[in-house]
Design a protein around this motif. Structure first.
Motif, PDB file in Angstrom:
ATOM      1  N   GLU A  30       0.831  -1.205   0.000  1.00  0.00           N
ATOM      2  CA  GLU A  30       0.000   0.000   0.000  1.00  0.00           C
ATOM      3  C   GLU A  30       0.864   1.254   0.000  1.00  0.00           C
ATOM      4  O   GLU A  30       0.571   2.225  -0.715  1.00  0.00           O
ATOM      5  N   ILE A  31       1.917   1.238   0.787  1.00  0.00           N
ATOM      6  CA  ILE A  31       2.838   2.383   0.816  1.00  0.00           C
ATOM      7  C   ILE A  31       3.500   2.550  -0.543  1.00  0.00           C
ATOM      8  O   ILE A  31       3.627   3.672  -1.048  1.00  0.00           O
ATOM      9  N   LEU A  32       3.915   1.443  -1.153  1.00  0.00           N
ATOM     10  CA  LEU A  32       4.499   1.502  -2.501  1.00  0.00           C
ATOM     11  C   LEU A  32       3.541   2.177  -3.479  1.00  0.00           C
ATOM     12  O   LEU A  32       3.939   3.061  -4.242  1.00  0.00           O
ATOM     13  N   ALA A  33       2.288   1.759  -3.447  1.00  0.00           N
ATOM     14  CA  ALA A  33       1.288   2.320  -4.361  1.00  0.00           C
ATOM     15  C   ALA A  33       1.101   3.821  -4.121  1.00  0.00           C
ATOM     16  O   ALA A  33       1.003   4.604  -5.075  1.00  0.00           O
ATOM     17  N   LEU A  34       1.070   4.228  -2.856  1.00  0.00           N
ATOM     18  CA  LEU A  34       0.931   5.654  -2.534  1.00  0.00           C
ATOM     19  C   LEU A  34       2.138   6.458  -3.018  1.00  0.00           C
ATOM     20  O   LEU A  34       1.982   7.553  -3.577  1.00  0.00           O
ATOM     21  N   LEU A  35       3.323   5.915  -2.804  1.00  0.00           N
ATOM     22  CA  LEU A  35       4.533   6.610  -3.244  1.00  0.00           C
ATOM     23  C   LEU A  35       4.578   6.738  -4.764  1.00  0.00           C
ATOM     24  O   LEU A  35       4.867   7.810  -5.302  1.00  0.00           O
ATOM     25  N   ILE A  36       4.266   5.654  -5.459  1.00  0.00           N
ATOM     26  CA  ILE A  36       4.269   5.676  -6.930  1.00  0.00           C
ATOM     27  C   ILE A  36       3.264   6.703  -7.438  1.00  0.00           C
ATOM     28  O   ILE A  36       3.568   7.506  -8.325  1.00  0.00           O
ATOM     29  N   SER A  37       2.077   6.702  -6.864  1.00  0.00           N
ATOM     30  CA  SER A  37       1.041   7.646  -7.273  1.00  0.00           C
ATOM     31  C   SER A  37       1.468   9.088  -7.009  1.00  0.00           C
ATOM     32  O   SER A  37       1.277   9.963  -7.860  1.00  0.00           O
ATOM     33  N   SER A  38       2.045   9.337  -5.855  1.00  0.00           N
ATOM     34  CA  SER A  38       2.489  10.693  -5.511  1.00  0.00           C
ATOM     35  C   SER A  38       3.596  11.172  -6.444  1.00  0.00           C
ATOM     36  O   SER A  38       3.604  12.336  -6.870  1.00  0.00           O
ATOM     37  N   ILE A  39       4.515  10.283  -6.761  1.00  0.00           N
ATOM     38  CA  ILE A  39       5.607  10.637  -7.674  1.00  0.00           C
ATOM     39  C   ILE A  39       5.053  10.946  -9.062  1.00  0.00           C
ATOM     40  O   ILE A  39       5.392  11.972  -9.671  1.00  0.00           O
TER      41      ILE A  39
END
Length: 88
Positions: free
Chosen positions: A69-78
């Motif tokens: 979930e954190i990976l997905a949030l980071l990818i989306s934010s980037i």
């Protein structure tokens, strides 16, 4: 291995905290990109801990799901920051 998980896992939060006060969109992207790498490293160590049976399936699934979930949030934010930064 636990020290590695602790190091990479806590680095994610520290980098996201740093990104909050980034000097520019590019700096923000860099900090989140490093956090993304640390998150990926954390997943690596979690998999090793599971494979060596240090973690049971339930423990692994819980931590792995959180990390995903954190990976997905980071990818989306980037991605969002890159898109917004390119349009200006």
């Amino acid at each position: 291995m636990l020290n590695q998980v602790f190091r990479s896992g806590t680095a994610i939060g520290a980098l996201v905290s740093e990104a909050t006060y980034a000097q520019s969109p590019a700096d923000f992207i860099i900090k989140l990109s490093v956090a993304l790498k640390e998150c990926n490293e954390t997943l690596y160590w979690l998999n090793i801990l599971k494979d060596t049976e240090f973690l049971n399936s339930k423990e692994f699934e819980s931590m792995s799901n959180d990390c995903q979930e954190i990976l997905a949030l980071l990818i989306s934010s980037i991605k969002t920051t890159k898109q917004n930064h390119q349009t200006k």
